[in-house]
Write a protein that holds these residues in place. Structure first.
Motif, mmCIF file in Angstrom:
data_model
loop_
_atom_site.group_PDB
_atom_site.id
_atom_site.type_symbol
_atom_site.label_atom_id
_atom_site.label_comp_id
_atom_site.label_asym_id
_atom_site.label_seq_id
_atom_site.Cartn_x
_atom_site.Cartn_y
_atom_site.Cartn_z
ATOM 1 N N ALA A 71 0.998 -1.128 0.015
ATOM 2 C CA ALA A 71 0.373 -0.300 0.175
ATOM 3 C C ALA A 71 0.737 1.195 -0.136
ATOM 4 O O ALA A 71 0.401 2.156 -0.736
ATOM 5 C CB ALA A 71 -1.018 0.005 1.245
ATOM 6 N N LEU A 75 0.726 4.137 -3.014
ATOM 7 C CA LEU A 75 0.078 5.526 -2.536
ATOM 8 C C LEU A 75 1.230 6.377 -3.010
ATOM 9 O O LEU A 75 0.909 7.458 -3.478
ATOM 10 C CB LEU A 75 -0.275 5.459 -1.149
ATOM 11 C CG LEU A 75 -1.524 4.563 -0.552
ATOM 12 C CD1 LEU A 75 -1.464 4.955 0.845
ATOM 13 C CD2 LEU A 75 -2.617 5.340 -1.475
ATOM 14 N N PHE A 109 -5.683 1.427 3.123
ATOM 15 C CA PHE A 109 -5.353 2.368 2.383
ATOM 16 C C PHE A 109 -6.086 3.911 2.912
ATOM 17 O O PHE A 109 -5.126 4.873 2.536
ATOM 18 C CB PHE A 109 -6.011 1.986 0.948
ATOM 19 C CG PHE A 109 -4.776 1.169 0.205
ATOM 20 C CD1 PHE A 109 -4.094 1.930 -0.779
ATOM 21 C CD2 PHE A 109 -4.906 -0.118 0.062
ATOM 22 C CE1 PHE A 109 -3.542 1.376 -1.580
ATOM 23 C CE2 PHE A 109 -4.135 -0.808 -0.855
ATOM 24 C CZ PHE A 109 -3.274 -0.184 -1.762
ATOM 25 N N VAL A 120 -11.021 5.504 -2.106
ATOM 26 C CA VAL A 120 -10.921 4.344 -2.033
ATOM 27 C C VAL A 120 -12.458 3.690 -1.712
ATOM 28 O O VAL A 120 -13.119 3.942 -0.979
ATOM 29 C CB VAL A 120 -9.853 3.773 -0.454
ATOM 30 C CG1 VAL A 120 -9.933 2.579 -0.591
ATOM 31 C CG2 VAL A 120 -8.710 4.645 -0.741
ATOM 32 N N VAL A 142 -8.340 3.930 -5.690
ATOM 33 C CA VAL A 142 -7.915 2.353 -5.102
ATOM 34 C C VAL A 142 -9.179 1.676 -5.003
ATOM 35 O O VAL A 142 -10.011 1.979 -4.273
ATOM 36 C CB VAL A 142 -7.208 2.670 -3.819
ATOM 37 C CG1 VAL A 142 -7.038 1.266 -3.442
ATOM 38 C CG2 VAL A 142 -5.983 3.191 -3.852
#
Length: 189
Positions: A71, A75, A109, A120, A142
């Motif tokens: 993650a 990111l 996330f 997300v 995401v």
């Protein structure tokens, strides 16, 4: 020579801190808020190659920080490669075998990206699909999904994979054991 290099690598891994990776400031701020200082072994070995854009297959026990291992560099990629969100797609796709794991990954996330302007979404079966369609309509950065529900969204033309830049199979071995090979082949194609 290989042993010496491996020994040097292992010695440098033991002393690492998250700041050594050069992750974007908003991510470092989120890690500080969670009081994360030192990466776990799977994070130490995974984050740098992922930041460099390499594919990776990582194996580690539950509770060792595998989610952060993929993650955080994912990111960081979003921060360093900004793009407008496209409707009905995502930039990062994470497939998970179970709804519980998908929810946990989505929460992670959100935690790590709390100082970023990211969306997300988490989609899985057992809940009304129309809510999930609404969630992904305007696009997300995401998407964490179980294979079956992702294919449901694709089959209903409510989502497509044209925008995917990073693809993660979490617990791939468990997905194979659970009989997801045909859905996975379809998604990868």
């Amino acid at each position: 020579m290989l042993l010496r290099l491996c020994g040097a690598y292992i010695a440098s891994v033991i002393e690492m801190k998250f700041e050594d990776f050069g992750l974007a400031d908003p991510i470092m701020k989120a890690l500080a808020a969670k009081r994360y200082e030192n990466p776990t072994p799977i994070q130490q070995q995974s984050i740098r190659p992922l930041l460099e854009g390499h594919d990776l297959c990582g194996i580690a026990q539950t509770g060792t920080g595998k989610t952060a291992a993929f993650a955080l560099p994912s990111l960081d990629y979003l921060v360093r490669n900004p793009k407008a969100r496209l409707p009905v797609t995502c930039r990062i796709l994470v497939l998970s075998p179970t709804r519980e794991l998908a929810a946990q990954i989505g929460d992670s996330f959100r935690d790590y990206g709390r100082f970023l302007n990211i969306r997300v979404a988490t989609v899985f079966g057992g809940v009304p699909i129309h809510r999930q369609i609404k969630q992904v309509q305007s696009g997300v950065d995401v998407l964490v999904a179980t294979p079956g529900r992702l294919l449901d969204l694709i089959d209903q033309r409510a989502f497509h994979l044209n925008g995917v830049e990073i693809f993660v199979l979490d617990e791939a071995d468990q997905m194979m054991d659970m009989g997801f090979i045909a859905p996975l082949k379809r998604i990868v194609k």
